[in-house]
Design an enzyme around this catalytic site. Structure first.
Site, PDB file in Angstrom:
ATOM      1  N   ARG A  72       0.850  -1.198   0.000  1.00 33.33           N
ATOM      2  CA  ARG A  72       0.000   0.000   0.000  1.00 33.33           C
ATOM      3  C   ARG A  72       0.890   1.254   0.000  1.00 33.33           C
ATOM      4  O   ARG A  72       1.792   1.376   0.826  1.00 33.33           O
ATOM      5  CB  ARG A  72      -0.862  -0.042   1.258  1.00 33.33           C
ATOM      6  CG  ARG A  72      -1.966   0.931   1.320  1.00 33.33           C
ATOM      7  CD  ARG A  72      -2.728   0.762   2.637  1.00 33.33           C
ATOM      8  NE  ARG A  72      -3.707  -0.305   2.633  1.00 33.33           N
ATOM      9  CZ  ARG A  72      -4.292  -0.780   3.737  1.00 33.33           C
ATOM     10  NH1 ARG A  72      -3.996  -0.294   4.924  1.00 33.33           N
ATOM     11  NH2 ARG A  72      -5.183  -1.744   3.665  1.00 33.33           N
ATOM     12  N   ARG A 141      -2.121   6.351   9.632  1.00 33.23           N
ATOM     13  CA  ARG A 141      -2.129   5.837   8.244  1.00 33.23           C
ATOM     14  C   ARG A 141      -2.143   6.976   7.230  1.00 33.23           C
ATOM     15  O   ARG A 141      -2.008   8.138   7.583  1.00 33.23           O
ATOM     16  CB  ARG A 141      -3.372   4.968   8.042  1.00 33.23           C
ATOM     17  CG  ARG A 141      -3.569   3.867   9.074  1.00 33.23           C
ATOM     18  CD  ARG A 141      -2.613   2.750   8.837  1.00 33.23           C
ATOM     19  NE  ARG A 141      -2.912   1.571   9.650  1.00 33.23           N
ATOM     20  CZ  ARG A 141      -3.657   0.536   9.272  1.00 33.23           C
ATOM     21  NH1 ARG A 141      -4.263   0.522   8.101  1.00 33.23           N
ATOM     22  NH2 ARG A 141      -3.817  -0.510  10.063  1.00 33.23           N
ATOM     23  N   LYS A 204      -4.389   0.851  14.944  1.00 33.69           N
ATOM     24  CA  LYS A 204      -4.330   1.752  13.790  1.00 33.69           C
ATOM     25  C   LYS A 204      -4.936   3.108  14.135  1.00 33.69           C
ATOM     26  O   LYS A 204      -5.776   3.222  15.045  1.00 33.69           O
ATOM     27  CB  LYS A 204      -5.048   1.129  12.599  1.00 33.69           C
ATOM     28  CG  LYS A 204      -6.467   0.728  12.911  1.00 33.69           C
ATOM     29  CD  LYS A 204      -7.242   0.274  11.680  1.00 33.69           C
ATOM     30  CE  LYS A 204      -6.677  -0.960  11.028  1.00 33.69           C
ATOM     31  NZ  LYS A 204      -7.626  -1.572  10.071  1.00 33.69           N
ATOM     32  N   LYS A 206      -6.294   6.893  12.142  1.00 36.24           N
ATOM     33  CA  LYS A 206      -6.596   7.458  10.817  1.00 36.24           C
ATOM     34  C   LYS A 206      -6.955   8.931  10.915  1.00 36.24           C
ATOM     35  O   LYS A 206      -7.736   9.318  11.783  1.00 36.24           O
ATOM     36  CB  LYS A 206      -7.730   6.669  10.181  1.00 36.24           C
ATOM     37  CG  LYS A 206      -7.327   5.209   9.995  1.00 36.24           C
ATOM     38  CD  LYS A 206      -8.391   4.401   9.346  1.00 36.24           C
ATOM     39  CE  LYS A 206      -7.850   3.017   9.015  1.00 36.24           C
ATOM     40  NZ  LYS A 206      -8.863   2.175   8.398  1.00 36.24           N
ATOM     41  N   CYS A 425     -15.515  -3.019  -0.634  1.00 35.46           N
ATOM     42  CA  CYS A 425     -14.153  -3.311  -0.185  1.00 35.46           C
ATOM     43  C   CYS A 425     -13.592  -4.450  -1.029  1.00 35.46           C
ATOM     44  O   CYS A 425     -14.298  -5.085  -1.800  1.00 35.46           O
ATOM     45  CB  CYS A 425     -14.155  -3.691   1.288  1.00 35.46           C
ATOM     46  SG  CYS A 425     -14.803  -5.345   1.576  1.00 35.46           S
ATOM     47  N   CYS A 431      -8.365 -10.765   0.847  1.00 34.64           N
ATOM     48  CA  CYS A 431      -8.508 -10.346   2.246  1.00 34.64           C
ATOM     49  C   CYS A 431      -8.725 -11.560   3.139  1.00 34.64           C
ATOM     50  O   CYS A 431      -9.713 -12.287   2.988  1.00 34.64           O
ATOM     51  CB  CYS A 431      -9.670  -9.379   2.413  1.00 34.64           C
ATOM     52  SG  CYS A 431      -9.845  -8.917   4.155  1.00 34.64           S
ATOM     53  N   CYS A 470     -17.003  -8.156   5.441  1.00 35.79           N
ATOM     54  CA  CYS A 470     -17.032  -8.468   6.873  1.00 35.79           C
ATOM     55  C   CYS A 470     -17.344  -7.184   7.626  1.00 35.79           C
ATOM     56  O   CYS A 470     -17.404  -6.106   7.027  1.00 35.79           O
ATOM     57  CB  CYS A 470     -15.700  -9.087   7.319  1.00 35.79           C
ATOM     58  SG  CYS A 470     -14.423  -7.887   7.722  1.00 35.79           S
ATOM     59  N   CYS A 474     -14.337  -1.567   5.838  1.00 40.65           N
ATOM     60  CA  CYS A 474     -13.334  -0.895   5.004  1.00 40.65           C
ATOM     61  C   CYS A 474     -13.936   0.022   3.936  1.00 40.65           C
ATOM     62  O   CYS A 474     -13.247   0.906   3.427  1.00 40.65           O
ATOM     63  CB  CYS A 474     -12.418  -1.921   4.360  1.00 40.65           C
ATOM     64  SG  CYS A 474     -11.480  -2.856   5.587  1.00 40.65           S
TER      65      CYS A 474
END
Ligand code: SRM
Ligand code: SF4
Length: 556
Positions: A72, A141, A204, A206, A425, A431, A470, A474
């Site tokens: 990424r 991120r 994480k 953001k 996503c 994934c 899921c 995302c």
């Protein structure tokens, strides 16, 4: 005191995120990295994955899963030059699976890179003056910024703030340069991390900057957000937002999506100090004993917004002013050619699920490569997985149009608004967390939804639809008017009730439905919307006003 999570130990032992990644890479007999290194690799911008379509077949053949890597790019504000586009395009075909994937955080992902090709990939990314540092893992991120350069005189400034913020919150370790770019090897103690400390963040993190009236970055879903306030044509400052997040776990009521709170107003020159205060407060108070409870949203919920604001004011040594007025009118993109206030031309292309690949009748990867070869401006990856060919001189418009047409790059713009705005996503096959299809199911899903809308005379109505494989969220599904959240192969939870600008959470309407069941569940709601709505009333707003909601909880 509860035990720290194993990931905390891995970070603490990692010597500034080095671990034994270099040795793992050299370990030829396996395509995998050692377990600890798989975690650390994320902070370098890559995930170890395997092709889930092939998992069973390879298991029967007693073979290791087909291990490949996702990489990424860090791309604050989503801005890439034409030269960078060409460099990334070359990597997509030489090392990855022949596709470039535009993400919901305004950047590029590669899928399908072999272990031996990881280092050359990183080196070529570096040669293009890009990197992948901190695009994954327990750090800040990719920083997003409103990608609509049209309506605001301060758009360029906002993108520069996103770039500054991204740089400011980068880890200081030289591990990335050492491992991937053959930089000098560490001999003594690892570098000091002034913001993160040696175990980085609990989870994480953001950050984004929104530029009203567009909420394309879905500011309320970010841990840290800045809403640009423009007064008299100048950037007066930002409203601070804190504590948004989408991730949830099916059946676990302690996890849930949350909208960020608007905490106050700050001047531009205070932005970095406030960001540092927010990040270090989360560093010091975030839950390191339970990763499902470790995001900033839970820190704020547990301790209260008042406590949090006082703590960041103390750390940043300032007082936030009362938030200033703003309003959002969309969280989608504007397609077609548009002229910005400064006279520059921009063409946003609709790329369903952000997947750029050459397919029969749609040679999109090639088309954008051809455009990048002649384009003198830059490209903007949008938060809605689309791309803007930006800063096109008026004299170049015809040539770009010809390339768009020759490569059918406008093919996905036809049709209903829901088709143009839908997000999906990645999900299967790459994934590891996917429970159901998302990106690969999107075309069929949109056909079914289009048919349902046509049946009720609603085909031309704006409507946000998002699907994820899921509950991690995302594609930011919990702010969509309709969301399908994967539960099991072919089965989804149906959420409804977002507001079309990303400022309201939807609610869980019905659980564990197959396609026929969720279409049947939607049908009476669409019928009611068509027959009872007020003029211009959106689907989500109608459901709330007409008392059809709330029926469930916002949790996944
Ligand atoms: Fe995500 C994990 C893909 C944006 C919430 N996300 C993953 C992983 C890395 C799976 C994994 O942990 O092994 C997925 C890789 C799939 C693949 O094969 O590429 C993945 N996330 C994506 C992308 C590519 C989706 C897309 O279709 O564009 C987006 C990449 C963004 C980027 O460029 O950085 C992506 N992920 C998001 C967003 C939206 C956003 O950031 O605006 C969210 C919801 C916002 C949030 O974080 O709350 C999001 N991803 C998650 C979560 C749940 C986090 C949580 O708080 O519980 C996970 C799972 C985890 O962290 O444990 C996850
Ligand atoms: Fe994977 Fe779930 Fe994120 Fe989709 S929402 S990419 S299935 S983690």
């Amino acid at each position: 005191m509860a035990d720290l999570t194993p990931v905390e130990g891995i970070k603490a032992r990692s010597r500034g995120l080095r671990g034994t990644i270099a040795d793992s890479l050299a370990d030829a007999p396996t395509g995998a990295l050692r377990d600890d290194d798989q975690q650390l690799l994320r902070l370098h911008g890559s995930y170890q994955q395997d092709d889930r379509d092939l998992r069973e077949e390879r298991r029967l053949q007693k073979l290791e899963p087909l291990i490949r890597y996702m990489v990424r790019i860090r791309l604050p504000g989503g801005v890439a030059t034409a030269a960078q586009w060409l460099a990334l395009d070359a990597l997509a075909t030489e090392y990855a699976n022949g596709s470039l994937r535009l993400t919901t955080r305004q950047t590029f992902q590669f899928h399908g890179i072999g272990k031996g090709d990881l280092k050359p990939t990183m080196q070529r990314i570096n040669a293009a003056l890009l990197d992948t540092i901190a695009t994954c893992g327990d750090v800040n991120r990719n920083v997003m910024a409103g990608s609509n350069p049209i309506e605001s005189p301060v758009h360029g400034e906002v993108v520069r703030w996103a770039q500054r913020l991204s740089e400011f919150l980068l880890p200081h370790t030289r591990a990335y340069h050492e491992i991937w770019l053959d930089g000098e090897k560490l001999t003594g103690t690892p570098e000091v991390e002034p913001i993160y400390g040696e175990t980085y963040l609990p989870r994480k993190f953001k950050a984004a900057i929104a530029l009203p009236p567009s909420n394309d970055v879905d500011i309320y879903t970010q841990d840290l957000g800045f809403i640009a306030i423009v007064e008299d044509g100048r950037l007066a400052g930002f409203n601070l937002t804190v504590g948004g997040g989408m991730g949830a776990t099916h059946g676990d009521k302690t996890t849930h999506p949350r909208l960020a709170d608007v905490a106050g107003f700050l001047r531009p020159e205070q932005l970095l100090a406030v960001a540092e205060a927010v990040v270090t407060t989360q560093r010091d108070f975030g839950d390191r004993t339970n990763r499902k409870h470790a995001r900033l949203k839970y820190t704020i919920e547990d301790r209260g917004l008042g406590w949090f604001v006082a703590e960041i004011e103390r750390r940043a040594n300032l007082r936030l002013e009362p938030a200033r007025p703003f309003s959002f009118d969309t969280n989608g993109d504007h397609f077609g050619w548009r002229t910005a206030l400064d006279g520059t031309l921009h063409r946003t292309l609709r790329i369903p699920a952000g997947r750029l690949v050459d397919a029969p009748g749609r040679p999109w990867l090639t088309g954008l490569r051809e455009i990048a070869r002649v384009h003198t401006g830059d490209f903007r990856v949008t938060a809605n997985q689309n791309v803007t060919i930006a800063r096109v001189p008026a004299t170049a418009r015809a040539a770009i149009d010809a390339l768009i047409e020759a490569h059918a790059l406008d093919a996905a713009e036809a049709g209903s608004p829901v088709r143009r705005d839908a997000l999906a996503c990645v999900a299967l096959p790459t994934c590891p967390l996917a429970m159901a299809e998302a990106e690969r199911y999107l075309p069929d899903l949109l056909s079914r939804i289009d048919t349902a809308l046509k049946g009720h005379g609603l085909y031309g109505e704006p409507l946000t639809l998002r699907i994820t494989g899921c509950p991690n969220g995302c594609a930011r599904p919990y702010v969509a008017e309709i969301a399908l959240v994967g539960k099991a192969p072919g089965r989804y939870n149906l959420h409804v009730g977002g507001d079309g600008v990303g400022a309201r959470l939807n609610v869980l309407y019905k659980e564990n439905l197959d396609e026929a069941e969720f279409l049947a569940a939607l049908d009476p709601l669409l019928y009611a919307w068509a027959s009872e709505r007020e003029r211009g009333e959106r689907f989500g707003d109608f459901l709330w006003r007409s008392g059809r909601l709330p029926l469930g909880s916002a949790a996944a």
